[in-house]
Design an enzyme around this catalytic site. Structure first.
Site, PDB file in Angstrom:
ATOM      1  N   SER A 255      -9.669   1.581   3.019  1.00  0.00           N
ATOM      2  CA  SER A 255      -8.852   2.372   2.127  1.00  0.00           C
ATOM      3  C   SER A 255      -7.797   1.567   1.366  1.00  0.00           C
ATOM      4  O   SER A 255      -7.232   2.056   0.394  1.00  0.00           O
ATOM      5  CB  SER A 255      -8.134   3.465   2.919  1.00  0.00           C
ATOM      6  OG  SER A 255      -7.255   2.891   3.855  1.00  0.00           O
TER       7      SER A 255
ATOM      8  N   SER B  97      -9.667  -0.805   7.261  1.00  0.00           N
ATOM      9  CA  SER B  97      -9.200  -0.681   5.876  1.00  0.00           C
ATOM     10  C   SER B  97      -8.533  -1.904   5.276  1.00  0.00           C
ATOM     11  O   SER B  97      -8.201  -1.887   4.090  1.00  0.00           O
ATOM     12  CB  SER B  97      -8.231   0.490   5.763  1.00  0.00           C
ATOM     13  OG  SER B  97      -8.958   1.667   5.621  1.00  0.00           O
TER      14      SER B  97
ATOM     15  N   LYS C 111       0.845  -1.201   0.000  1.00  0.00           N
ATOM     16  CA  LYS C 111       0.000   0.000   0.000  1.00  0.00           C
ATOM     17  C   LYS C 111       0.877   1.246   0.000  1.00  0.00           C
ATOM     18  O   LYS C 111       1.887   1.294   0.708  1.00  0.00           O
ATOM     19  CB  LYS C 111      -0.900  -0.031   1.233  1.00  0.00           C
ATOM     20  CG  LYS C 111      -1.940   1.073   1.295  1.00  0.00           C
ATOM     21  CD  LYS C 111      -2.810   0.921   2.540  1.00  0.00           C
ATOM     22  CE  LYS C 111      -3.939   1.926   2.606  1.00  0.00           C
ATOM     23  NZ  LYS C 111      -4.773   1.769   3.815  1.00  0.00           N
TER      24      LYS C 111
HETATM   25  N1  GLN Z   1     -13.150   3.699   6.447  1.00  0.00           N
HETATM   26  C1  GLN Z   1     -12.370   4.103   7.564  1.00  0.00           C
HETATM   27  C2  GLN Z   1     -12.028   5.569   7.475  1.00  0.00           C
HETATM   28  O1  GLN Z   1     -12.312   6.138   6.477  1.00  0.00           O
HETATM   29  C3  GLN Z   1     -11.177   3.233   7.716  1.00  0.00           C
HETATM   30  C4  GLN Z   1      -9.915   3.802   7.236  1.00  0.00           C
HETATM   31  C5  GLN Z   1      -8.725   2.968   7.579  1.00  0.00           C
HETATM   32  O2  GLN Z   1      -8.829   1.944   8.254  1.00  0.00           O
HETATM   33  N2  GLN Z   1      -7.576   3.428   7.147  1.00  0.00           N
HETATM   34  O3  GLN Z   1     -11.478   6.132   8.368  1.00  0.00           O
END
Ligand code: GLN
Length: 487
Positions: A155, A179, A80
């Site tokens: 994400s 995420s 990532k």
């Molecule tokens: N959907 C969550 C957010 O937008 C998770 C993001 C993450 O785990 N990086 O914060």
């Protein structure tokens, strides 16, 4: 010579180690799959063919010299793009970091490399890991390999799509509120968020430091175990890493008989897609058949999880992202004064969701509101931590939904932040409490993957992955996307 099987890191490394797979051929095959398929999927933002081939040759060299090339010998992995790899762009899906390259490699990536794995490319993501669909990337967003009209989740959507499309059997993502587990669920993969502190955060670009943790995608519980064992452990460069030796999870042969499984009642409510509920029921039945003691249980304060998570993540993000001001990293706007340069760099560089979070977080921390918002969220977080501790007095594993439904359509929630935030309803609690959790694929519904979530107490990755392996054994593992090469 057989070609590497893109479905399995274990089989790939085994083939390399016993001479059936040529490491260079394996990497060339992976890069070719990226080349032919990623024009459509946008899982990766770039590849490093020379670097990957050099590592493949080093693996071949080690083998020729009779040295052990490591448990992940020759296995390609996507990283990532909020995790540092020396010399690679580190842009976090943001325009503000355009052109920034990392001068060092994250501890977790270094450990993967030491185990023989080969980073092949940097994966697309929601900007600074803020999002649940991939659509907040400043670049063309990643799409779901099962259906390109659907999002891969976020994400870490690019990492998940890279594995589901068959570029590589494993990938690294990051977790702040779900995420890894949510895109794993949308793309039919196993996805692990380790205990907070189990993986070093050194080299992971900070979003919300008390929640952030690097996580792993793979196509079997065994592959997650291989990566976990290679990467877990303390790091003097990350003061929040756990210093004690992690349990080895590979070949965790734990009996399901007598395992105490709690089914979380809150994830069985009406708003949840019936196919997801069915997955949870099938998982409960499978544990029961394996001799586990399965009972319903409750995570009180579930309704406070999303607001608590969004107060804490925005507050921490507003502080962490202050460093991106045009002076040190990436893009700098033209301006006549320093103040104007900082303002313009941040205005042009950050996307709408990142700005929204900085504003919300700054507000939650501001004088006069801190008690009402940030401190209240910290108190609610303590309640969630205690609720998990109480549950783990009685249960070894908690079972529930990972997400309220399967992958949604591109654009469906893009203009509705609250709908997007609600995607985290079943995942963010594990980040608030710091406990490990995993998505286990649970088959397909109308052609789209489903997942269920297992959660264990702090440091209990061994039992967590053993429970995941039990479900894998009784269900048959990951569904294949139309793009995945069979052999
Ligand atoms: N959907 C969550 C957010 O937008 C998770 C993001 C993450 O785990 N990086 O914060």
């Amino acid at each position: 010579m057989t070609l590497p099987h893109p479905n399995s890191a274990s089989a790939w490394a085994e083939g390399v180690r016993n001479g059936e797979i040529d490491p260079r051929e394996g990497i060339l095959g992976a890069l070719e799959r990226v080349e032919t398929r990623d024009g459509e999927i946008h899982a990766l933002l770039g590849t490093d063919a020379p670097g990957a081939l050099a590592r493949a040759d080093a693996v071949a060299q080690a083998l020729a010299e009779g040295k052990d090339p490591g448990p992940l010998a020759g296995v390609p992995v996507a990283i990532k793009n909020n995790i540092a790899v020396e010399g690679w762009p580190l842009e976090c899906g943001s325009k503000i970091l355009k052109g920034f390259r990392s001068r060092f490699t994250a501890t977790v990536v270094r450990r993967l490399q030491d185990a023989g794995a080969i980073p092949i490319g940097w994966a697309n993501l929601d900007e600074f890991a803020m999002g649940a669909s991939g659509e907040n990337s400043a670049f063309a967003p990643p799409l779901n390999p099962f259906d390109t009209g659907k999002v891969p989740g976020g994400s870490s959507g690019g990492s998940a799509a890279a594995v589901a499309a068959g570029y590589c059997p494993i990938a690294l993502g990051s977790e702040t509120g779900g995420s890894v587990r949510q895109p794993a669920s949308f793309c039919g993969l196993f996805g692990l968020k380790p205990t907070y502190g189990r993986f070093s955060r050194w080299g992971l670009v900070a979003f919300a430091s008390s929640l952030d943790q690097i996580g792993v995608f793979g196509r079997s519980a065994r592959d997650l175990a291989l990566v976990f064992d290679a990467c877990a452990g303390g790091d003097k460069r990350d003061a929040t890493s756990l210093p004690d030796a992690p349990e080895k999870t590979l070949d965790a042969n734990l009996p399901t008989k007598g395992l105490r499984v709690g089914v979380l009642a809150e994830s069985m409510h009406e708003g949840v897609d019936p196919a997801v509920l069915d997955g949870v029921s099938r998982a409960a039945a499978s544990f029961r058949e394996g001799g586990a003691v399965v009972e319903e249980c409750s995570l009180p304060h579930q309704s406070a999880v999303v607001p608590t998570y969004y107060l804490i993540n925005t507050a921490e993000a507003s502080a962490n992202l202050a460093r991106f001001d045009g002076t040190r990293y990436g893009a700098r706007a033209d301006a006549t004064s320093l103040g104007e340069m900082v303002r313009a760099s941040r205005d042009e560089g950050f996307g709408a969701e990142v700005k929204r979070r900085i504003l919300l977080g700054t507000f939650a921390l501001s004088a006069g509101y801190q008690d009402e918002y940030f401190q209240a969220a910290q108190r609610a977080r303590t309640l969630v931590v205690r609720a998990y501790a109480d549950l783990f007095e009685n249960f070894d594993i908690l079972l529930g939904a990972t997400t309220p439904g399967p992958a949604f359509a591109v654009g469906e929630k893009a203009d509705d932040p609250v709908a997007m935030y609600l995607c985290d309803i079943f995942t963010a609690s594990a980040n608030l409490a710091g406990v490990p959790a995993v998505n286990v694929p649970a088959g397909l519904s109308d052609g789209l993957p489903l997942g269920v979530q297992l959660t264990a107490a702090h440091r209990k990755e061994k039992i967590l992955l053993a429970a995941a392996a039990h479900l894998e054994g009784s269900w048959g593992g990951c569904p294949d996307s139309p793009l995945l090469v069979e052999k």
